[in-house]
Write a protein that holds these residues in place. Sequence first.
Motif, PDB file in Angstrom:
ATOM      1  N   TRP A  53       0.826  -1.204   0.000  1.00 26.49           N
ATOM      2  CA  TRP A  53       0.000   0.000   0.000  1.00 26.49           C
ATOM      3  C   TRP A  53       0.858   1.249   0.000  1.00 26.49           C
ATOM      4  CZ3 TRP A  53       0.516   3.529   3.970  1.00 26.49           C
ATOM      5  CH2 TRP A  53       1.124   3.072   5.145  1.00 26.49           C
ATOM      6  N   TYR A  54       2.185   1.070   0.243  1.00 30.97           N
ATOM      7  CA  TYR A  54       3.047   2.231   0.451  1.00 30.97           C
ATOM      8  C   TYR A  54       4.056   2.442  -0.668  1.00 30.97           C
ATOM      9  CZ  TYR A  54       5.677  -1.662   2.564  1.00 30.97           C
ATOM     10  OH  TYR A  54       6.296  -2.868   2.817  1.00 30.97           O
ATOM     11  N   GLY A  55       3.827   1.810  -1.817  1.00 24.98           N
ATOM     12  CA  GLY A  55       4.640   2.126  -2.983  1.00 24.98           C
ATOM     13  C   GLY A  55       5.884   1.301  -3.182  1.00 24.98           C
ATOM     14  N   ALA A  56       6.058   0.259  -2.419  1.00 25.36           N
ATOM     15  CA  ALA A  56       7.202  -0.628  -2.648  1.00 25.36           C
ATOM     16  C   ALA A  56       7.008  -1.382  -3.969  1.00 25.36           C
ATOM     17  CB  ALA A  56       7.338  -1.614  -1.492  1.00 25.36           C
ATOM     18  N   PRO A  57       8.081  -1.823  -4.590  1.00 26.39           N
ATOM     19  CA  PRO A  57       7.926  -2.543  -5.857  1.00 26.39           C
ATOM     20  C   PRO A  57       7.220  -3.876  -5.656  1.00 26.39           C
ATOM     21  CG  PRO A  57      10.199  -2.583  -5.113  1.00 26.39           C
ATOM     22  CD  PRO A  57       9.479  -1.640  -4.218  1.00 26.39           C
ATOM     23  N   GLU A  58       6.396  -4.244  -6.615  1.00 22.32           N
ATOM     24  CA  GLU A  58       5.718  -5.521  -6.533  1.00 22.32           C
ATOM     25  C   GLU A  58       6.749  -6.660  -6.552  1.00 22.32           C
ATOM     26  OE1 GLU A  58       3.258  -2.404  -7.566  1.00 22.32           O
ATOM     27  OE2 GLU A  58       4.759  -3.162  -8.946  1.00 22.32           O
ATOM     28  N   ARG A  59       6.392  -7.747  -5.923  1.00 24.81           N
ATOM     29  CA  ARG A  59       7.285  -8.905  -5.896  1.00 24.81           C
ATOM     30  C   ARG A  59       6.569 -10.114  -6.484  1.00 24.81           C
ATOM     31  NH1 ARG A  59      10.749  -9.072  -0.232  1.00 24.81           N
ATOM     32  NH2 ARG A  59      11.527  -6.931  -0.284  1.00 24.81           N
ATOM     33  N   TYR A  60       7.386 -10.969  -7.083  1.00 20.43           N
ATOM     34  CA  TYR A  60       6.854 -12.159  -7.727  1.00 20.43           C
ATOM     35  C   TYR A  60       7.708 -13.373  -7.392  1.00 20.43           C
ATOM     36  CZ  TYR A  60       4.357  -8.741 -10.536  1.00 20.43           C
ATOM     37  OH  TYR A  60       3.559  -7.700 -10.945  1.00 20.43           O
ATOM     38  N   ALA A  61       7.068 -14.525  -7.348  1.00 23.40           N
ATOM     39  CA  ALA A  61       7.829 -15.762  -7.274  1.00 23.40           C
ATOM     40  C   ALA A  61       8.649 -15.899  -8.552  1.00 23.40           C
ATOM     41  CB  ALA A  61       6.881 -16.945  -7.126  1.00 23.40           C
ATOM     42  N   ASP A  62       9.809 -16.492  -8.434  1.00 21.54           N
ATOM     43  CA  ASP A  62      10.668 -16.660  -9.618  1.00 21.54           C
ATOM     44  C   ASP A  62       9.943 -17.401 -10.734  1.00 21.54           C
ATOM     45  OD1 ASP A  62      13.800 -17.142  -7.789  1.00 21.54           O
ATOM     46  OD2 ASP A  62      12.744 -15.315  -8.416  1.00 21.54           O
ATOM     47  N   SER A  63       9.088 -18.321 -10.351  1.00 23.95           N
ATOM     48  CA  SER A  63       8.413 -19.168 -11.333  1.00 23.95           C
ATOM     49  C   SER A  63       7.399 -18.400 -12.179  1.00 23.95           C
ATOM     50  CB  SER A  63       7.716 -20.331 -10.630  1.00 23.95           C
ATOM     51  OG  SER A  63       6.796 -19.852  -9.672  1.00 23.95           O
ATOM     52  N   VAL A  64       7.000 -17.209 -11.750  1.00 24.84           N
ATOM     53  CA  VAL A  64       5.983 -16.461 -12.503  1.00 24.84           C
ATOM     54  C   VAL A  64       6.491 -15.123 -13.013  1.00 24.84           C
ATOM     55  CG1 VAL A  64       4.197 -17.568 -11.097  1.00 24.84           C
ATOM     56  CG2 VAL A  64       4.939 -15.238 -10.540  1.00 24.84           C
ATOM     57  N   LYS A  65       7.708 -14.776 -12.683  1.00 26.06           N
ATOM     58  CA  LYS A  65       8.253 -13.489 -13.138  1.00 26.06           C
ATOM     59  C   LYS A  65       8.222 -13.384 -14.653  1.00 26.06           C
ATOM     60  CE  LYS A  65      11.404 -12.319  -9.373  1.00 26.06           C
ATOM     61  NZ  LYS A  65      12.823 -12.268  -8.937  1.00 26.06           N
ATOM     62  N   GLY A  66       7.780 -12.227 -15.122  1.00 26.77           N
ATOM     63  CA  GLY A  66       7.697 -11.999 -16.557  1.00 26.77           C
ATOM     64  C   GLY A  66       6.422 -12.513 -17.185  1.00 26.77           C
ATOM     65  N   ARG A  67       5.640 -13.271 -16.425  1.00 29.63           N
ATOM     66  CA  ARG A  67       4.393 -13.825 -16.961  1.00 29.63           C
ATOM     67  C   ARG A  67       3.161 -13.294 -16.226  1.00 29.63           C
ATOM     68  NH1 ARG A  67       3.335 -19.077 -16.471  1.00 29.63           N
ATOM     69  NH2 ARG A  67       4.585 -19.397 -14.590  1.00 29.63           N
ATOM     70  N   PHE A  68       3.308 -13.056 -14.935  1.00 32.47           N
ATOM     71  CA  PHE A  68       2.181 -12.604 -14.106  1.00 32.47           C
ATOM     72  C   PHE A  68       2.395 -11.143 -13.711  1.00 32.47           C
ATOM     73  CE2 PHE A  68       0.841 -16.922 -12.023  1.00 32.47           C
ATOM     74  CZ  PHE A  68       0.796 -17.498 -13.285  1.00 32.47           C
ATOM     75  N   THR A  69       1.287 -10.429 -13.566  1.00 32.10           N
ATOM     76  CA  THR A  69       1.334  -9.035 -13.121  1.00 32.10           C
ATOM     77  C   THR A  69       0.253  -8.795 -12.083  1.00 32.10           C
ATOM     78  OG1 THR A  69       2.114  -8.306 -15.300  1.00 32.10           O
ATOM     79  CG2 THR A  69       1.251  -6.626 -13.811  1.00 32.10           C
ATOM     80  N   ILE A  70       0.657  -8.298 -10.924  1.00 27.09           N
ATOM     81  CA  ILE A  70      -0.296  -7.932  -9.877  1.00 27.09           C
ATOM     82  C   ILE A  70      -0.586  -6.444  -9.985  1.00 27.09           C
ATOM     83  CG2 ILE A  70       1.469  -7.444  -8.127  1.00 27.09           C
ATOM     84  CD1 ILE A  70      -0.420  -8.750  -6.048  1.00 27.09           C
ATOM     85  N   SER A  71      -1.824  -6.090  -9.702  1.00 23.71           N
ATOM     86  CA  SER A  71      -2.187  -4.672  -9.707  1.00 23.71           C
ATOM     87  C   SER A  71      -3.349  -4.463  -8.742  1.00 23.71           C
ATOM     88  CB  SER A  71      -2.573  -4.199 -11.116  1.00 23.71           C
ATOM     89  OG  SER A  71      -3.705  -4.901 -11.594  1.00 23.71           O
ATOM     90  N   ARG A  72      -3.612  -3.203  -8.468  1.00 20.08           N
ATOM     91  CA  ARG A  72      -4.726  -2.905  -7.575  1.00 20.08           C
ATOM     92  C   ARG A  72      -5.468  -1.679  -8.077  1.00 20.08           C
ATOM     93  NH1 ARG A  72      -2.053  -2.559  -2.002  1.00 20.08           N
ATOM     94  NH2 ARG A  72      -4.188  -2.165  -1.342  1.00 20.08           N
TER      95      ARG A  72
END
Length: 125
Positions: A53-72
């Motif tokens: 909620w405070y602007g830190a970069p989104e994080r992803y599991a290595d297995s989904v990086k480059g394929r999945f995108t989280i947003s709100r």
Amino acid sequence: QVQLVESGGGLVQAGGSLRLSCAASGRTISTSNMGWFRQAPGKEGELVSIISWYGAPERYADSVKGRFTISRDNAKNTVYLQMNSLKPEDTAVYYCAAQDDYYPNYAAQNEYRHWGQGTQVTVSS
């Protein structure tokens, strides 16, 4: 108390895409760290992606990086997970989760205390 409801799961062929939604009610999630987790049959649950909620970069599991995108979308009180280039190994129940309001560490997995009921994602080969 926040209630979370996931939707958007389903059956898709390998290489396809799905967009999961997590609609929150009961309170705003604009000041909550949010995450997507998944659990496949016979496997332990794993963190897929988190968004602060405070602007830190989104994080992803290595297995989904480059394929999945989280947003709100705070106006809609909703969090999304766009999943592209899906693989059979992405098959799992996907859960949305929230930390308590204003929690300062979105990476603290054991602080995700509020959970949805999950949505099934099945990727066929």
